[in-house]
Each structure stands twice: as C-alpha cells, then as structure tokens.
Design an enzyme around this catalytic site. Structure first.
Site, mmCIF file in Angstrom:
data_model
loop_
_atom_site.group_PDB
_atom_site.id
_atom_site.type_symbol
_atom_site.label_atom_id
_atom_site.label_comp_id
_atom_site.label_asym_id
_atom_site.label_seq_id
_atom_site.Cartn_x
_atom_site.Cartn_y
_atom_site.Cartn_z
ATOM 1 N N ARG A 1 39.131 -32.147 -18.462
ATOM 2 C CA ARG A 1 38.282 -32.346 -19.628
ATOM 3 C C ARG A 1 36.907 -32.535 -18.933
ATOM 4 O O ARG A 1 36.066 -32.112 -19.775
ATOM 5 C CB ARG A 1 38.709 -33.440 -20.414
ATOM 6 N N ARG B 1 38.704 -46.183 -31.905
ATOM 7 C CA ARG B 1 37.681 -45.171 -31.910
ATOM 8 C C ARG B 1 37.487 -44.809 -33.698
ATOM 9 O O ARG B 1 37.660 -43.426 -33.786
ATOM 10 C CB ARG B 1 38.040 -44.256 -31.060
ATOM 11 N N CYS C 1 40.541 -39.153 -25.905
ATOM 12 C CA CYS C 1 41.033 -40.018 -25.101
ATOM 13 C C CYS C 1 41.654 -41.415 -25.963
ATOM 14 O O CYS C 1 40.637 -41.863 -26.754
ATOM 15 C CB CYS C 1 40.234 -40.652 -24.044
ATOM 16 N N ASP D 1 32.396 -46.202 -18.766
ATOM 17 C CA ASP D 1 32.842 -44.645 -18.182
ATOM 18 C C ASP D 1 32.810 -44.858 -16.759
ATOM 19 O O ASP D 1 33.439 -44.161 -15.984
ATOM 20 C CB ASP D 1 31.871 -43.581 -18.624
ATOM 21 N N LYS E 1 28.428 -34.083 -19.000
ATOM 22 C CA LYS E 1 29.206 -33.655 -20.229
ATOM 23 C C LYS E 1 29.019 -34.072 -21.453
ATOM 24 O O LYS E 1 28.808 -33.536 -22.559
ATOM 25 C CB LYS E 1 30.713 -34.301 -19.873
ATOM 26 N N ASN E 2 28.421 -35.711 -21.628
ATOM 27 C CA ASN E 2 28.213 -36.377 -22.725
ATOM 28 C C ASN E 2 26.553 -35.737 -23.210
ATOM 29 O O ASN E 2 26.239 -36.168 -24.337
ATOM 30 C CB ASN E 2 28.112 -37.890 -22.476
#
Ligand code: UD1
Length: 418
Positions: free
Chosen positions: A398, A121, A116, A306, A22-23
């Site tokens: 997601r 952030r 999230c 994560d 994903k990242n």
C-alpha cells in the site's frame, strides 16, 4: 497471498532512491478533480494506495493516462459522484474524494473510509468543517450523502484536534468556495504544504500552509498544469532505520532532509553519524549498535507517528532501555507482540511501550495489520538470525514502492513468494 521471505542477519549498505510521497500523492490526486484543464503529476509513487485512488477517480468518469514517469488527469468527462463501498473501504484517504466532488459538482456520495486499523479514526472533523461551509450531509447507515443547496461558502473553522486529513478536506473545499476560509489549529505536515503548493500552481490562493493557520481566498476556476510531488519522508526514515539497526550505512537520495528534523535528531542520539546535503541523507553506524532513544509521537514538526513502529524496532535491538509514547492513534502497537515473538523484550502499558534492548532477534513467521507495523517486521527480518516470513504484505505494498528491490540493492536477502 504473497509473503516476504527474509534470511538474516544482514548488514545493509548502499544507496536507495526515495519515491514520491504517498501522503502527498493521495490528496493531490483528489485535489486534481478541481482543475478544469488537464493536470499532469510527476514523481507519483507506484503503490497500491495510489492505484486505488486512481480507480476511484476513473470510476467518476475522469480520463487518466498512466505513463512510466507521470499520471495525467482530465476531468471534463466526469459523470459519477460516488465512491463505491469496496473502494471507500480500501483506503482511509478515500474520504479526501468528497470535498473536491462537492466543490466542483455540488454533490458526492461515499461510504465511511477504511484503511489501517490503528485506532478509531473518526471523520467528524471533515464533516463538521464541510457543514460549516454550507454542505448538507446525510448519514445513512455507513454511507455519507453530501450536497449543496446554496453555493459553497468560506468560513472560519477551528479544528478541535490537529488532523492532517480534515485540514486537507477543508483546504480543498475552500479553494473555489465563495469568500475567505480560515483554518485554525490546522495540521502543519509537509504533505499539506505540498497539496497547497500544487493547488496554488493551478490558480488557488492559499497562504499559511505549514503553519497552524491557513487562509484561503476562494477563486472562481482552477486551470490545469504540471506538478512534481515531494519525496516521501517516511520512506526515507524507514531506510535510515534499516541502516541503523543493521549496523550498516545507507544513503537516501532524491529526498528532502529539511522534512525529517526530529527523526534525524533522534537518529543522531542513537550514536549514528548522519550527514545531509540538499537532496540526500547518509546514515553511517560505523558498525556500532544503536543506543536506545525515548520519544513521544506528535503532530508535525514533532516525531511522526508513521515512524513509531520502525523506531520501536530500533529501540528493541538497541543498547539500553527506552520508553515510547504514542499520542496520535490508540491502537498502533500491533507490531510489538510480533517483535517479542522474535526475541524482543518489551511490554505495553496504555499508550506506552517500555523497551529493553536485546542483542539479537530470531527469525519467525510474523504478520501485522498495518502498513508501518508491517514494514518494521520486514526490517526485523533483515537483521534476525535465520529465516523470517512476513505475511499480510499487501499492507506494505500500500505504501512502499518496490520495497524488496530497494532492500535487495542494499544487501538484504529478501524474496517475495507468491
Ligand atoms: C494522516 C496520514 C497518516 C498519518 C496521520 C497522522 C495520509 C493519507 N495519512 O492520516 O499516514 O499517520 O495523518 O500523521 O495522509 N481525528 C478525529 N476526527 C477526524 C479526523 C481525525 O478525531 O475527523 C483524529 C484521529 O483519530 C487521530 C488524529 O485526529 O487521533 C490524527 O489523525 P489524522 O491527522 O486525521 O490522520 P489521517 O489524516 O487519517
């Protein structure tokens, strides 16, 4: 709103095929906007965050072809340079759309990103870096309006904090800027290396990705090409934890063990047998409960934030006591209170969780507000006595491709109920 219904306890055994990262997929999709010819990406995970990134790019006017095995992006028809409010707020990575727009078209508008709620952030590092390269950024309430008066120019940029996203923003902006850019105190995550490898494959001149100093020599134009996205190290780690907590045995295929150094180290410390090959990892508990392992999250190559929620669960059902220290995000323990409701014994003090392992968890109705916290609740449901209903599963969609199909294939009793 769908939920996951799980019946436990189950011992998870078998093989899981790991999807693309994903990242990596998110920054690479946005970096494709720099290419003058068509780009085809393979191994893109079929997850909600990618769907949203594709929507953002389609909204610019790019032509996207979605096939079972690949995504192609063709940018010649781009006519809009704006990420609407809803899409900006849908994913944190929407901020990564800004620097390719500026680099290629000299302007871009975006709202402050969502994602999230695991901490404050901020995006100051993205903004400061781009400003140093000559971008003018005006902030009007919740909106960022960015444009160039002169050409985008290379600069020496020191990152006050190690940030994956800000490193990627500057990297993408620098590829076609005039002259040389040096990013100091750059993040070293494998997803940055993946993004740099992709950009180099279409003509960029980037060296040092994967170290804390990345050098980028600006080039005039990027061509198109084909690129395969690396496997998802966090999905891999999640399934290894699933094996560990269920006293089971899981082999993850299509993965890259060299990206999971600290995670494998910790899993071995739990007493599990972990074997690795070129593109696989097998964790076998030989039917034994894991031993608790304390850890501190930190930027790569340290223990990934994560993986914190999944390892918190591991510690909460392990033999012994442990302390978990979260150093990256301020609000990343939302799963803990839900796990305590399921019978776990833990308390939180500032950025630490103190865990005392229990033998079993009890099924409950639970929910969490972030991706990794939510997945830890699904794993908890696999091993808890009785029925667990996990709500808010859009967070899991997601970032995990077909999680219920993959979990069922290793023996979990999991159903998606709409
Ligand atoms: C990325 C990952 C996410 C992972 C995180 C840390 C993606 C799409 N997401 O998120 O899964 O949990 O890295 O490994 O790749 N910070 C600032 N100012 C900024 C930017 C960040 O202070 O402008 C701070 C953050 O608040 C945080 C720390 O830097 O405390 C690290 O955040 P960052 O690495 O930027 O995370 P993301 O790129 O958002």
């Amino acid at each position: 709103m769908s939920i996951f219904q799980l019946d436990g306890p189950t011992r998870l055994k078998g093989t899981v095929f790991i999807s693309g990262s994903k990242n990596s997929a998110l920054p690479i999709l946005f970096a494709s906007l720099l290419a003058n010819d068509s780009v085809t990406l393979y191994n893109v995970p079929k997850i909600k965050d990618v769907e949203i990134a594709v929507k953002i790019i389609t909204n610019f006017g790019a032509r996207i072809t979605l096939k079972e095995q690949h995504i192609s992006i063709e940018t010649s028809s781009i006519k809009d340079f704006y990420v609407p409010h809803g899409l900006s707020k849908s994913i944190r990575a929407s901020i990564l759309a800004l620097s390719p727009l500026i680099a290629r078209f000299g302007k871009g508008r975006i709202f402050f990103p969502g994602g999230c709620q695991i901490g404050k952030r901020p995006i100051d590092l993205h903004i400061d870096g781009l400003k140093k390269m000559g971008v003018i950024i005006e902030i009007k309430r919740d909106e960022l309006i960015a444009y160039l008066k002169k050409k985008l120019t290379g600069a020496e940029i020191f990152m006050r904090t190690t940030s994956v996203g800000a490193t990627i923003s500057i990297l993408i902006a620098a590829v076609t800027a005039i002259g040389k850019t040096v990013i100091k105190n750059a993040a070293c995550e494998p997803e940055i290396v993946d993004t740099a490898n992709f950009l180099n494959s279409i003509g960029a001149k980037i060296t040092g990705a994967g170290t804390d100093e990345i050098k980028i020599e600006g080039v005039e134009i990027l061509k198109g090409g084909k690129y395969r996205i690396s496997s998802d190290r966090i999905e891999t780690g999640t399934f290894l934890v699933a094996a560990s907590i269920s006293k089971g045995s899981i082999t993850c295929r299509n993965t890259n063990p060299s990206l999971l150094g600290d995670v494998i180290l910790k899993l071995r410390q739990t007493g599990a047998n972990v074997q690795t090959g070129k593109d696989w990892i097998k964790l076998d508990t030989h039917g034994k409960r894991p031993r608790a392992v304390s850890f501190v999250t930190s930027p790569y190559p340290g223990f990934p934030t994560d993986m914190q929620a999944q390892f918190t669960l591991l510690n909460l059902i392990a033999i012994g006591k442990s302390v978990i220290t979260e150093t990256i995000f301020e609000n990343r323990f939302m799963h803990v209170s839900e796990l305590v409701r399921m019978g776990a014994n833990a308390f939180i003090e500032r950025n630490q969780v103190f865990c005392c392992g229990v033998k079993r968890l009890i099924g409950k109705n639970v929910s969490c507000n972030d991706l990794r916290g939510s997945v830890s609740l699904v794993l908890a449901g696999c091993i808890a006595d009785g029925r667990t209903n996990v709500r808010n599963i859009h967070h899991i969609d997601r970032g995990y491709e077909n999680i219920e199909i993959k979990l069922r294939s290793v023996g979990a009793k999991i159903k998606r109920i709409s």
